[in-house]
Scaffold this active site. Structure first.
Site, PDB file in Angstrom:
ATOM      1  CG  ASP A 256      36.252  33.728  15.569  1.00  0.00           C
ATOM      2  OD1 ASP A 256      36.510  33.277  14.438  1.00  0.00           O
ATOM      3  OD2 ASP A 256      37.151  34.074  16.381  1.00  0.00           O
ATOM      4  N   GLY A 293      36.048  42.928  23.715  1.00  0.00           N
ATOM      5  CA  GLY A 293      36.446  41.533  23.848  1.00  0.00           C
ATOM      6  C   GLY A 293      35.840  40.639  22.782  1.00  0.00           C
TER       7      GLY A 293
HETATM    8  O1  RIB Z   1      39.290  35.527  15.671  1.00  0.00           O
HETATM    9  C1  RIB Z   1      39.626  36.136  16.878  1.00  0.00           C
HETATM   10  C2  RIB Z   1      40.492  35.234  17.673  1.00  0.00           C
HETATM   11  O2  RIB Z   1      41.699  35.040  16.971  1.00  0.00           O
HETATM   12  C3  RIB Z   1      40.897  35.758  19.033  1.00  0.00           C
HETATM   13  O3  RIB Z   1      40.027  35.364  20.050  1.00  0.00           O
HETATM   14  C4  RIB Z   1      42.295  35.200  19.207  1.00  0.00           C
HETATM   15  O4  RIB Z   1      42.367  34.251  20.233  1.00  0.00           O
HETATM   16  C5  RIB Z   1      42.666  34.592  17.858  1.00  0.00           C
HETATM   17  O5  RIB Z   1      42.592  33.221  17.872  1.00  0.00           O
HETATM   18 NA    NA Z   2      33.579  42.606  20.372  1.00  0.00          NA
END
Ligand code: RIB
Ligand code: NA
Length: 312
Positions: A256, A293
């Site tokens: 992400d 995290g």
């Molecule tokens: O891509 C990681 C995310 O996948 C995490 O933050 C979790 O919430 C899931 O949606």
């Molecule tokens: Na991380």
């Protein structure tokens, strides 16, 4: 002023347990740490783009509960526009129980809850924001018809579209390829979509070629610590982009971070060649892997080399 990047997607509260290894079926393992964090692929990508300095807006649904209230505050803290973030009483804020092992690898269960209440009608209500954006970014943690509506609306207004087809689904609506200026899966997702076992750079190149044939403008397949492979309609020969090697503490949400960074470069440095944008996004995502995290590990512009933000 309208936001440069609009993300139509999910918010999840991450409930993260750190343990020596992931449990097997029927097994209990002792964990050594627990943390609650802000996650969900949509929000993660949005927050990463915001930390790099883009103006961003989120189109999402959370629950009318403490997790939902906290999530809205988190958007405010990160400077994300929340005009189109709603709170529903029909379902709880999405949650993601996550286990992370000592090598930084994870296993995730998502319970979307309120995210499934984000419908195409909510996208229509965000029309002004979407049509005024430079980039619209979507994933697959909300209803597929919601994602399709967002990309269609963006396309109709000439706004660049990025689709991160995650989490993986075997039979993706074929229209979604055609609606994507950049289609950005990870190796698992690319494998599920193409049937090509993506075990290395070469196979990723083959998968990218197959995905390009389905009508996306460009394909970027992320390969974790091996970087990414990029191919586009105008430059179809797959190119490998390496990632700096780092000691992995927690890889959760690194994908992400990459996608949010890619959106940032599309919005702010649209003239950058895609492979160069991907190379820079790999550098930012690698930074996120070095601490625990998801959003809690995303670097801001100040913590990154200035060269990442300059034209070539
Ligand atoms: O891509 C990681 C995310 O996948 C995490 O933050 C979790 O919430 C899931 O949606
Ligand atoms: Na991380």
């Amino acid at each position: 002023a309208p936001a440069e990047i609009v993300v139509v997607g999910s918010c999840m509260t991450d409930l993260v347990s750190y343990a020596p290894r992931l449990p097997r079926v029927g097994e209990t393992v002792h964990g050594h740490r627990f943390a609650v964090g802000f996650g969900g692929k949509g929000a993660n990508q949005c927050v990463q783009a915001a930390r790099l300095g883009a103006s961003t807006a989120m189109v999402a649904k959370v629950g009318k509960d403490t997790f939902g209230d906290n999530y809205i505050q988190n958007f405010k803290d990160n400077g994300v526009n929340i005009d189109h973030v709603g709170q529903v009483s029909e379902a709880a804020t999405g949650v993601a129980p996550i286990t992370v092992d000592d090598e930084g690898r994870n296993a995730i269960v998502i319970v979307p809850g309120a995210n499934l209440f984000l419908g195409p009608e909510d996208v229509a209500l965000a029309r002004a924001a979407i049509s005024g954006a430079r980039v619209v970014l979507a994933q697959l943690e909300v209803r597929p018809e919601t994602t399709a509506r967002a990309l269609r609306l963006a396309r109709r207004h000439g706004v660049r579209t990025i689709l991160n087809p995650a989490p993986a689904v075997p039979d993706l609506d074929p229209e979604l390829y055609e609606l994507s200026d950049i289609f950005c899966p990870n190796e698992t997702e690319a494998e599920l979509l193409t049937g090509v076992v993506v075990s290395g750079v070469e196979e990723a190149g083959r998968a990218a070629t197959l995905l390009l044939q389905r009508g996306c403008g460009a394909v970027v397949i992320t390969l974790g610590r091996h970087g990414a492979v990029v191919a586009s309609q105008s430059d179809p020969a797959p190119r490998h982009v390496p990632s700096p090697s780092v000691t992995a503490v927690d890889t959760t949400g690194a994908g992400d971070s990459f996608v949010g960074s890619l959106a940032f470069f599309q919005a702010r440095l649209p003239g950058l060649p895609l492979a160069e944008a991907a190379r820079r996004a790999c550098q930012i995502a690698a930074e996120s892997v070095r601490s625990a995290g998801t959003q809690s590990s995303y670097p801001g512009r100040d913590g990154l080399p200035a060269a990442l933000f300059q034209e070539e």
